[in-house]
Design a protein around this motif. Structure first.
Motif, PDB file in Angstrom:
ATOM      1  N   ASP A  70       4.940  -8.097   1.567  1.00  0.00           N
ATOM      2  CA  ASP A  70       6.016  -8.864   2.191  1.00  0.00           C
ATOM      3  C   ASP A  70       6.943  -8.009   3.054  1.00  0.00           C
ATOM      4  OD1 ASP A  70       5.045 -11.199   1.008  1.00  0.00           O
ATOM      5  OD2 ASP A  70       6.292 -10.916  -0.768  1.00  0.00           O
ATOM      6  N   LYS A  71       6.524  -6.801   3.398  1.00  0.00           N
ATOM      7  CA  LYS A  71       7.282  -5.948   4.312  1.00  0.00           C
ATOM      8  C   LYS A  71       6.412  -5.713   5.537  1.00  0.00           C
ATOM      9  CE  LYS A  71       9.626  -3.616   0.555  1.00  0.00           C
ATOM     10  NZ  LYS A  71       9.906  -2.373  -0.118  1.00  0.00           N
ATOM     11  N   PHE A  72       7.062  -5.592   6.686  1.00  0.00           N
ATOM     12  CA  PHE A  72       6.263  -5.269   7.858  1.00  0.00           C
ATOM     13  C   PHE A  72       6.729  -3.949   8.444  1.00  0.00           C
ATOM     14  CE2 PHE A  72       9.673  -7.764   9.687  1.00  0.00           C
ATOM     15  CZ  PHE A  72       9.937  -7.156  10.894  1.00  0.00           C
ATOM     16  N   GLY A 138       1.726   2.251  -1.800  1.00  0.00           N
ATOM     17  CA  GLY A 138       2.389   1.158  -2.501  1.00  0.00           C
ATOM     18  C   GLY A 138       2.836   1.525  -3.898  1.00  0.00           C
ATOM     19  N   ARG A 139       2.319   2.625  -4.434  1.00  0.00           N
ATOM     20  CA  ARG A 139       2.727   3.081  -5.766  1.00  0.00           C
ATOM     21  C   ARG A 139       3.886   4.065  -5.705  1.00  0.00           C
ATOM     22  NH1 ARG A 139      -3.085   3.240  -6.179  1.00  0.00           N
ATOM     23  NH2 ARG A 139      -2.994   5.457  -5.758  1.00  0.00           N
ATOM     24  N   LEU A 140       4.242   4.514  -4.507  1.00  0.00           N
ATOM     25  CA  LEU A 140       5.309   5.506  -4.335  1.00  0.00           C
ATOM     26  C   LEU A 140       6.642   4.817  -4.095  1.00  0.00           C
ATOM     27  CD1 LEU A 140       3.373   7.854  -1.879  1.00  0.00           C
ATOM     28  CD2 LEU A 140       3.588   8.113  -4.361  1.00  0.00           C
ATOM     29  N   SER A 141       7.731   5.518  -4.429  1.00  0.00           N
ATOM     30  CA  SER A 141       9.048   4.951  -4.088  1.00  0.00           C
ATOM     31  C   SER A 141       9.182   4.982  -2.563  1.00  0.00           C
ATOM     32  CB  SER A 141      10.170   5.730  -4.763  1.00  0.00           C
ATOM     33  OG  SER A 141      10.278   7.004  -4.210  1.00  0.00           O
ATOM     34  N   GLN A 142       9.831   3.961  -2.030  1.00  0.00           N
ATOM     35  CA  GLN A 142       9.901   3.781  -0.594  1.00  0.00           C
ATOM     36  C   GLN A 142      11.342   3.833  -0.111  1.00  0.00           C
ATOM     37  OE1 GLN A 142       7.272   3.640   1.531  1.00  0.00           O
ATOM     38  NE2 GLN A 142       5.979   4.002  -0.270  1.00  0.00           N
ATOM     39  N   PRO A 143      11.532   4.199   1.175  1.00  0.00           N
ATOM     40  CA  PRO A 143      12.880   4.185   1.753  1.00  0.00           C
ATOM     41  C   PRO A 143      13.426   2.770   1.771  1.00  0.00           C
ATOM     42  CG  PRO A 143      11.265   5.163   3.271  1.00  0.00           C
ATOM     43  CD  PRO A 143      10.517   4.615   2.106  1.00  0.00           C
ATOM     44  N   PRO A 144      14.743   2.627   1.911  1.00  0.00           N
ATOM     45  CA  PRO A 144      15.325   1.277   1.973  1.00  0.00           C
ATOM     46  C   PRO A 144      14.734   0.471   3.127  1.00  0.00           C
ATOM     47  CG  PRO A 144      17.040   2.967   1.843  1.00  0.00           C
ATOM     48  CD  PRO A 144      15.744   3.675   2.022  1.00  0.00           C
ATOM     49  N   ASP A 145      14.617  -0.844   2.940  1.00  0.00           N
ATOM     50  CA  ASP A 145      14.111  -1.728   3.987  1.00  0.00           C
ATOM     51  C   ASP A 145      14.896  -1.506   5.276  1.00  0.00           C
ATOM     52  OD1 ASP A 145      12.315  -2.752   2.223  1.00  0.00           O
ATOM     53  OD2 ASP A 145      13.325  -4.666   1.934  1.00  0.00           O
ATOM     54  N   GLY A 146      14.180  -1.514   6.370  1.00  0.00           N
ATOM     55  CA  GLY A 146      14.820  -1.394   7.680  1.00  0.00           C
ATOM     56  C   GLY A 146      15.060   0.039   8.137  1.00  0.00           C
ATOM     57  N   SER A 147      14.736   1.042   7.309  1.00  0.00           N
ATOM     58  CA  SER A 147      14.929   2.429   7.708  1.00  0.00           C
ATOM     59  C   SER A 147      13.937   2.791   8.800  1.00  0.00           C
ATOM     60  CB  SER A 147      14.700   3.383   6.522  1.00  0.00           C
ATOM     61  OG  SER A 147      15.598   3.107   5.483  1.00  0.00           O
ATOM     62  N   GLU A 148      14.398   3.580   9.769  1.00  0.00           N
ATOM     63  CA  GLU A 148      13.522   4.009  10.856  1.00  0.00           C
ATOM     64  C   GLU A 148      13.450   5.515  10.920  1.00  0.00           C
ATOM     65  OE1 GLU A 148      14.542   2.240  14.602  1.00  0.00           O
ATOM     66  OE2 GLU A 148      14.065   0.228  13.918  1.00  0.00           O
ATOM     67  N   CYS A 149      12.317   6.003  11.438  1.00  0.00           N
ATOM     68  CA  CYS A 149      12.119   7.446  11.601  1.00  0.00           C
ATOM     69  C   CYS A 149      12.913   7.947  12.789  1.00  0.00           C
ATOM     70  CB  CYS A 149      10.635   7.754  11.821  1.00  0.00           C
ATOM     71  SG  CYS A 149       9.624   7.353  10.392  1.00  0.00           S
TER      72      CYS A 149
END
Length: 149
Positions: A70-72, A138-149
């Motif tokens: 559900d994230k793009f 998908g098993r790793l912790s992810q940056p907050p939604d909307g974060s950009e490089c």
């Protein structure tokens, strides 16, 4: 230029622009992404006036049944002058914690792309490879939604 072998050992040289035009047409007709990724990946030119067809935008929807679901994710694809002999360069714009992706720049490692590239390949196939590899991320912790490089 791309060299393709056909029957009877004849070699046909396909100009870069023809290959990219074919890929653009496939993308516009939703034919460039094979199953099971159909509908989960989209791509097109970053600038419709780019006559060199060099820079593309892509979107990958996170794999189902992972914390990426559900994230793009937005990516930029750059085709070098020697494409399709050399693979495209692919960079995540949306931040993702994933093996083979530089955490600061979002660049997908050349090792991953080169290891799976063939001049007969396509941008769409490389994006499918990346989406498949996202399952492990998908098993790793992810940056907050909307974060950009």
């Amino acid at each position: 230029f791309c060299q393709l072998e056909v029957e009877m050992s004849e070699v046909i040289v396909v100009p870069r622009s023809f290959k990219l035009l074919d890929e653009l047409e496939d993308a516009e007709k939703d034919k460039g992404i094979p199953a099971p990724h159909t509908g989960w990946i989209s791509l097109g030119l970053a600038d419709p006036n780019d006559t060199t067809l060099s820079v593309w935008n892509a979107t990958i929807f996170g794999p189902q049944n992972t914390n990426l679901m559900d994230k793009f994710y937005t990516l930029q694809v750059s085709c070098p002058d020697n494409y399709p002999v050399a693979p495209p360069k692919i960079k995540f714009i949306t931040k993702i914690n994933m093996p083979d992706v530089d955490q600061k720049t979002g660049e997908v490692s050349a090792k991953l792309l080169n290891g799976h590239w063939s001049p007969k390949g396509s941008i769409g196939q490389m994006l499918c490879l990346i989406r498949t590899n996202m399952k492990a991320a998908g098993r790793l912790s992810q940056p907050p939604d909307g974060s950009e490089c």
